[in-house]
Design a protein around this motif. Structure first.
Motif, PDB file in Angstrom:
ATOM      1  N   ILE A 108      13.167 -37.167  24.803  1.00  0.00           N
ATOM      2  CA  ILE A 108      12.152 -37.083  23.975  1.00  0.00           C
ATOM      3  C   ILE A 108      12.753 -36.508  22.653  1.00  0.00           C
ATOM      4  CG2 ILE A 108       9.875 -35.986  23.323  1.00  0.00           C
ATOM      5  CD1 ILE A 108       9.279 -35.500  26.486  1.00  0.00           C
ATOM      6  N   ASP A 109      12.030 -37.190  21.424  1.00  0.00           N
ATOM      7  CA  ASP A 109      12.565 -36.902  19.974  1.00  0.00           C
ATOM      8  C   ASP A 109      11.243 -36.328  19.255  1.00  0.00           C
ATOM      9  OD1 ASP A 109      14.254 -36.433  17.940  1.00  0.00           O
ATOM     10  OD2 ASP A 109      14.090 -38.684  17.196  1.00  0.00           O
ATOM     11  N   VAL A 110      11.404 -35.458  18.480  1.00  0.00           N
ATOM     12  CA  VAL A 110      10.351 -34.859  17.735  1.00  0.00           C
ATOM     13  C   VAL A 110      10.607 -35.091  16.359  1.00  0.00           C
ATOM     14  CG1 VAL A 110       9.024 -33.718  19.574  1.00  0.00           C
ATOM     15  CG2 VAL A 110      10.756 -32.609  18.216  1.00  0.00           C
ATOM     16  N   SER A 111       9.555 -35.150  15.328  1.00  0.00           N
ATOM     17  CA  SER A 111       9.894 -34.876  14.023  1.00  0.00           C
ATOM     18  C   SER A 111       8.548 -34.050  13.527  1.00  0.00           C
ATOM     19  CB  SER A 111       9.913 -36.366  13.251  1.00  0.00           C
ATOM     20  OG  SER A 111      10.294 -35.892  11.848  1.00  0.00           O
ATOM     21  N   ILE A 112       8.848 -32.966  12.722  1.00  0.00           N
ATOM     22  CA  ILE A 112       7.877 -32.017  12.142  1.00  0.00           C
ATOM     23  C   ILE A 112       7.944 -31.975  10.723  1.00  0.00           C
ATOM     24  CG2 ILE A 112       6.985 -29.811  12.196  1.00  0.00           C
ATOM     25  CD1 ILE A 112       8.706 -29.497  14.936  1.00  0.00           C
ATOM     26  N   SER A 113       6.641 -32.091  10.066  1.00  0.00           N
ATOM     27  CA  SER A 113       6.619 -31.502   8.587  1.00  0.00           C
ATOM     28  C   SER A 113       5.474 -30.967   8.264  1.00  0.00           C
ATOM     29  CB  SER A 113       6.523 -33.122   7.827  1.00  0.00           C
ATOM     30  OG  SER A 113       6.517 -33.016   6.415  1.00  0.00           O
ATOM     31  N   HIS A 114       5.463 -30.163   7.147  1.00  0.00           N
ATOM     32  CA  HIS A 114       4.180 -29.515   6.867  1.00  0.00           C
ATOM     33  C   HIS A 114       4.180 -29.380   5.237  1.00  0.00           C
ATOM     34  CE1 HIS A 114       7.698 -26.315   7.160  1.00  0.00           C
ATOM     35  NE2 HIS A 114       7.629 -26.730   8.415  1.00  0.00           N
TER      36      HIS A 114
END
Length: 141
Positions: A108-114
């Motif tokens: 599983i790969d995740v990308s987070i931005s805020h």
């Protein structure tokens, strides 16, 4: 045959403020592991609201990959930690690991931005299980 899966979630930073309210009690410990809580601090030791919101969004996005609709989110079994180079990485355990295995998920790969008071996360994986085709509508209709 492999099939790509994607999950996405959005968390308002204001929600993290509610979870950090001293009157609410130690709620974050139900959602974040000790390792995640330690990683969710600013350099001066304060809670990193954007980081916390991003982790919560990533956990929900990962949960959507597991195909466990109607089940409670195994918050402690989905950990979002810093990987090589500071990229977020996912560590599954317990029920979450069992659900991922049952779903036939690969890594599983995740990308987070805020930004702008929100955190968003996208989780992606490949499954090697063939989904049932009885729910598909033929293209020629």
């Amino acid at each position: 045959m492999s099939q790509p899966l994607v999950g996405v979630d959005l968390v308002p930073l204001a929600r993290v403020g509610e979870l950090l309210d001293p009157g609410v009690g130690p709620v974050l410990g139900r959602f974040l592991s000790a390792d995640e809580l330690a990683a969710s601090r600013t350099p001066d030791g304060e809670p990193d609201r954007a980081g916390i919101a991003g982790r919560l969004a990533a956990k929900e996005a990962v949960f959507k990959l597991l195909g466990a609709v109607g089940r409670p989110v195994p918050w402690q079994g989905i950990e979002v930690l810093r990987g090589p180079g500071g990229r977020p990485g996912v560590r599954l355990s317990g029920t979450a690991a069992e659900l991922a295995q049952h779903a036939g998920l690969g890594p599983i790969d995740v990308s987070i931005s805020h930004d702008g008071g929100f955190a968003i996360a996208v989780a992606a994986a490949t499954t090697f299980r063939t989904p049932p085709l009885d729910h598909l509508i033929p293209l020629d209709q």
